[in-house]
Design a protein around this motif. Structure first.
Motif, PDB file in Angstrom:
ATOM      1  N   MET A   1       0.826  -1.184   0.000  1.00  0.00           N
ATOM      2  CA  MET A   1       0.000   0.000   0.000  1.00  0.00           C
ATOM      3  C   MET A   1       0.882   1.263   0.000  1.00  0.00           C
ATOM      4  SD  MET A   1      -3.034   1.037  -0.194  1.00  0.00           S
ATOM      5  CE  MET A   1      -3.787  -0.557  -0.009  1.00  0.00           C
ATOM      6  N   TRP A   2       1.951   1.212   0.832  1.00  0.00           N
ATOM      7  CA  TRP A   2       2.830   2.380   0.871  1.00  0.00           C
ATOM      8  C   TRP A   2       3.471   2.619  -0.491  1.00  0.00           C
ATOM      9  CZ3 TRP A   2       7.920   3.509  -0.018  1.00  0.00           C
ATOM     10  CH2 TRP A   2       8.316   4.793   0.344  1.00  0.00           C
ATOM     11  N   ALA A   3       3.819   1.562  -1.192  1.00  0.00           N
ATOM     12  CA  ALA A   3       4.438   1.718  -2.513  1.00  0.00           C
ATOM     13  C   ALA A   3       3.479   2.425  -3.470  1.00  0.00           C
ATOM     14  CB  ALA A   3       4.844   0.361  -3.078  1.00  0.00           C
ATOM     15  N   ALA A  63      -7.462   3.024  -6.756  1.00  0.00           N
ATOM     16  CA  ALA A  63      -8.538   2.259  -7.395  1.00  0.00           C
ATOM     17  C   ALA A  63      -7.986   1.306  -8.448  1.00  0.00           C
ATOM     18  CB  ALA A  63      -9.562   3.213  -8.012  1.00  0.00           C
ATOM     19  N   LEU A  64      -7.031   1.777  -9.243  1.00  0.00           N
ATOM     20  CA  LEU A  64      -6.434   0.912 -10.270  1.00  0.00           C
ATOM     21  C   LEU A  64      -5.727  -0.285  -9.652  1.00  0.00           C
ATOM     22  CD1 LEU A  64      -4.988   3.589 -12.724  1.00  0.00           C
ATOM     23  CD2 LEU A  64      -6.917   2.042 -13.147  1.00  0.00           C
ATOM     24  N   VAL A  65      -4.954  -0.035  -8.617  1.00  0.00           N
ATOM     25  CA  VAL A  65      -4.230  -1.136  -7.972  1.00  0.00           C
ATOM     26  C   VAL A  65      -5.206  -2.070  -7.270  1.00  0.00           C
ATOM     27  CG1 VAL A  65      -2.550  -1.690  -6.171  1.00  0.00           C
ATOM     28  CG2 VAL A  65      -2.074   0.142  -7.794  1.00  0.00           C
ATOM     29  N   TRP A  66      -6.235  -1.514  -6.630  1.00  0.00           N
ATOM     30  CA  TRP A  66      -7.229  -2.321  -5.931  1.00  0.00           C
ATOM     31  C   TRP A  66      -7.971  -3.224  -6.925  1.00  0.00           C
ATOM     32  CZ3 TRP A  66     -11.490   0.098  -2.305  1.00  0.00           C
ATOM     33  CH2 TRP A  66     -11.962  -0.879  -1.439  1.00  0.00           C
ATOM     34  N   ALA A  67      -8.194  -2.733  -8.130  1.00  0.00           N
ATOM     35  CA  ALA A  67      -8.891  -3.521  -9.147  1.00  0.00           C
ATOM     36  C   ALA A  67      -8.044  -4.685  -9.658  1.00  0.00           C
ATOM     37  CB  ALA A  67      -9.290  -2.627 -10.324  1.00  0.00           C
ATOM     38  N   VAL A  68      -6.730  -4.572  -9.563  1.00  0.00           N
ATOM     39  CA  VAL A  68      -5.835  -5.580 -10.128  1.00  0.00           C
ATOM     40  C   VAL A  68      -5.267  -6.528  -9.069  1.00  0.00           C
ATOM     41  CG1 VAL A  68      -3.661  -5.882 -11.389  1.00  0.00           C
ATOM     42  CG2 VAL A  68      -5.213  -4.045 -12.024  1.00  0.00           C
ATOM     43  N   LEU A  69      -4.983  -6.007  -7.890  1.00  0.00           N
ATOM     44  CA  LEU A  69      -4.357  -6.819  -6.839  1.00  0.00           C
ATOM     45  C   LEU A  69      -5.341  -7.099  -5.706  1.00  0.00           C
ATOM     46  CD1 LEU A  69      -0.903  -5.009  -6.521  1.00  0.00           C
ATOM     47  CD2 LEU A  69      -1.420  -7.110  -7.770  1.00  0.00           C
TER      48      LEU A  69
END
Length: 143
Positions: A1-3, A63-69
């Motif tokens: 998340m920090w990244a 949102a983009l990262v949450w959708a993928v990971l």
């Protein structure tokens, strides 16, 4: 998340989350201007505009990262993390808190450094933002 927050911060703070007007006006007025009766509210519009634009970029990145990971996040944690980020970002970007901190930890000279590619105020500002983003990341993942 920090990244994700760190990458989002660099993109939002340096590329697409701040206009020249916001960057130039967000810390106004200077201490000298306040001493000469300039309203201390001056500059808040530019600062809050930057903070809103910055956090729009951050929200899109998350949102983009949450959708993928398969990241563990709740909307409550997300709201808490972004709120901490917004409040601290606006506070640090007024610049006087950064200068005050450096002056009170014995680094007044570092606050004035603007040579050889180094800028003490900027480096301290970025270190404080990264620390606040760590707190935000913890809130997002733990709440």
């Amino acid at each position: 998340m920090w990244a994700v927050l760190a990458v989002g911060h660099n993109l939002a703070d340096h590329v697409i989350g701040q206009t020249d007007h916001q960057a130039g006006g967000k810390a106004a007025p200077s201490a000298a201007e306040v001493a000469n009766s300039v309203s201390p509210r001056r500059g808040w519009g530019a600062c809050l505009g930057h903070v809103a634009q910055y956090h729009l970029v951050m929200a899109v990145m998350l949102a983009l990262v949450w959708a993928v990971l398969p990241l563990q996040m709740s909307f409550t944690g997300l709201a808490a993390g972004l709120a901490v980020s917004a409040v601290t970002h606006a506070f640090f970007d007024r610049r006087w808190p950064v200068r005050w901190l450096l002056e009170h930890v014995g680094s007044k000279g570092f606050a004035e450094l603007k040579a050889a590619g180094m800028n003490g105020m900027y480096l301290t500002d970025q270190a404080l933002h990264q620390t606040a983003l760590l707190v935000s990341a913890l809130l997002i993942t733990l709440v």
